[in-house]
Structure formats: structure tokens, C-alpha cells
Design an enzyme around this catalytic site. Structure first.
Site, mmCIF file in Angstrom:
data_model
loop_
_atom_site.group_PDB
_atom_site.id
_atom_site.type_symbol
_atom_site.label_atom_id
_atom_site.label_comp_id
_atom_site.label_asym_id
_atom_site.label_seq_id
_atom_site.Cartn_x
_atom_site.Cartn_y
_atom_site.Cartn_z
ATOM 1 C CG PHE A 118 33.968 18.598 22.664
ATOM 2 C CD1 PHE A 118 34.810 17.695 22.055
ATOM 3 C CD2 PHE A 118 32.631 18.253 22.840
ATOM 4 C CE1 PHE A 118 34.343 16.464 21.609
ATOM 5 C CE2 PHE A 118 32.154 17.023 22.401
ATOM 6 C CZ PHE A 118 33.007 16.126 21.791
ATOM 7 C CG ASP B 111 35.938 11.116 30.870
ATOM 8 O OD1 ASP B 111 36.200 11.213 29.643
ATOM 9 O OD2 ASP B 111 36.688 10.549 31.670
ATOM 10 C CE1 TYR C 149 39.497 17.450 25.696
ATOM 11 C CE2 TYR C 149 38.689 19.528 26.586
ATOM 12 C CZ TYR C 149 38.851 18.655 25.519
ATOM 13 O OH TYR C 149 38.365 19.002 24.280
ATOM 14 C CG HIS D 154 34.421 11.451 19.460
ATOM 15 N ND1 HIS D 154 35.620 12.147 19.503
ATOM 16 C CD2 HIS D 154 33.778 11.736 20.614
ATOM 17 C CE1 HIS D 154 35.680 12.827 20.634
ATOM 18 N NE2 HIS D 154 34.581 12.598 21.339
#
Length: 224
Positions: free
Chosen positions: A77, A64, A66, A186
Site C-alpha cells: 500500500f 502485489d 504497484y 478491500h
């Protein structure tokens, strides 16, 4: 919300008339009216606007947006110019440097990747300020799954970079023999040392594209 009006519209148009999407639309209308929501409503679909379906070469799936001020702008990202580079993106840059020899840029603005054909897709496209995953149950995953299925149906070489459990769960949707699916942990500081560093995904993606007659991605994000 700004409307999708490029070649994503045809595969995604059926979603707009479904009950879940109608509920999603009215939920968002209420959320933006009564809370601080990121990204700006006009940026929600930037991943689709900047990377038309016909131009997708690589898919990077985030979770989701920031949730702090000024960061999110509709690309997984990525952060806007002038915003500190988040830790996960810093690790992505480190891996890119080690793999491809790129320099570490002074910004986290990934619009260049999007325009190169990298679909920077979060599975959830909005979030309340300071509250990660706050919009995880309003229907976004059904919509973004439809987008992933549309990519899966493309009859050309495409690479998926699936980092972390939520992204890797999408692998079961990906069954096109012309596509390459790469999975690892991740890039978060909590997990990057358990397999993200040294994964070689960026190099492998470009090798696959070249082998299949496609132009590779220029992964270098330039300084601003």
C-alpha cells in the site's frame, strides 16, 4: 536481491533451499535483466528489513506491488515520497481520519508504520511494469505464506488486518489464540463502500494491543 539478515532469517532460511525458491530466484534474475520490474531489486524484502519478526504487532496483507514507475518500494500500500497517493491508500487515510482523528497527509510513504511494528506484506513481492499480477505464478506466495506462518507462531498479541479476498484467504492459516484477525473488503474505490469504511480496524487493533499490554500503533503519517 538484498539478503534478509535479521531475525526473519531463522524461520525463512529453509525456504531458500527449496526447489520453488531456486526457480523463483532464477526467474527473477532473468526478469530483472530483460524487463522493467518493480520494486528495485534491493527493495524486494523491505517489509522484512524494516519490521523484524520480533517487533511485529500488526500485519496488513496486500496482493502485489504497484506497477507504475516510482511507486513500489517493498511495502504493501505504500509509495515513495513525491508519488501521488493511490486510491486505495487514500481510502485507508479516510477511514483512519474517521476512526482516529488523524489528518490526511500529503504523501503515501508508510515507512513509519513499518518501523512501528506494522508488517506491510504483499503476498507477491515483484511485478512487471504496467502489468498487475504478472508475477503471480512464479512462487512468491509459497514464500510469503512461510512468513505468515512464522508470525502465526509468535507467542504474543498480534493483529491481522485482512482486506479483500486474497488477504482473507490467509485467515485459514491463522489459528493462534493470542492473535486477533479482522476481516473486511478491500479499500479499493470499487469495494470500500461495501464495508471498509466504518470497519473500525485501526481503533480495534490499538484497543487489542493496549488490552494485552502492548504499545499501540501511532497511525499518523506526517506531512513531508
Amino acid at each position: 536481491m538484498s539478503q534478509i539478515n535479521n531475525d526473519w532469517l531463522e524461520p525463512l532460511k529453509p525456504e531458500f533451499s527449496k526447489e520453488y525458491y531456486k526457480n523463483l530466484f532464477y526467474t527473477l534474475k532473468n526478469e530483472y535483466s530483460n524487463n522493467i520490474i518493480y520494486p528495485d531489486s534491493n527493495d524486494i524484502f523491505n517489509a522484512f528489513h524494516l519490521t523484524p519478526l520480533s517487533k511485529v504487532k500488526v500485519v496488513i496483507i496486500g496482493q502485489d506491488p504497484y506497477h507504475e514507475s516510482g511507486q513500489a518500494h517493498g511495502l504493501s500500500f505504500s509509495v515513495k515520497p513525491g508519488i501521488d497517493i493511490p486510491p486505495s491508500l487514500a481510502n485507508i487515510y479516510k477511514e483512519l481520519h474517521d476512526e482516529m482523528g488523524t489528518y490526511i497527509p500529503n504523501n503515501g510513504y508508510l515507512e513509519k508504520w513499518a518501523k512501528e511494528g506494522v508488517l506491510l506484506l504483499n503476498t507477491i513481492l515483484t511485478v512487471r511494469a504496467h502489468s498487475a499480477m504478472s508475477h503471480c505464478k512464479i512462487g512468491w506466495q509459497e514464500f510469503t505464506d512461510a512468513a505468515i506462518r512464522a508470525v502465526n507462531e509468535q507467542d504474543r498479541p498480534i493483529v491481522y488486518l485482512l482486506w479483500g479476498k486474497p488477504a482473507r484467504e490467509k485467515a485459514k492459516m491463522l489459528n493462534n489464540p493470542k492473535h486477533l484477525v479482522l476481516e473486511t473488503v478491500h479499500p479499493s474505490p470499487l469495494s470500500a463502500y461495501r464495508g471498509f469504511f466504518g470497519c473500525g480496524h485501526f481503533k480495534k487493533a490499538n484497543e487489542f494491543l493496549i488490552e494485552n499490554g502492548e504499545t499501540p500503533i501511532d497511525w499518523q503519517i506526517e506531512n513531508i
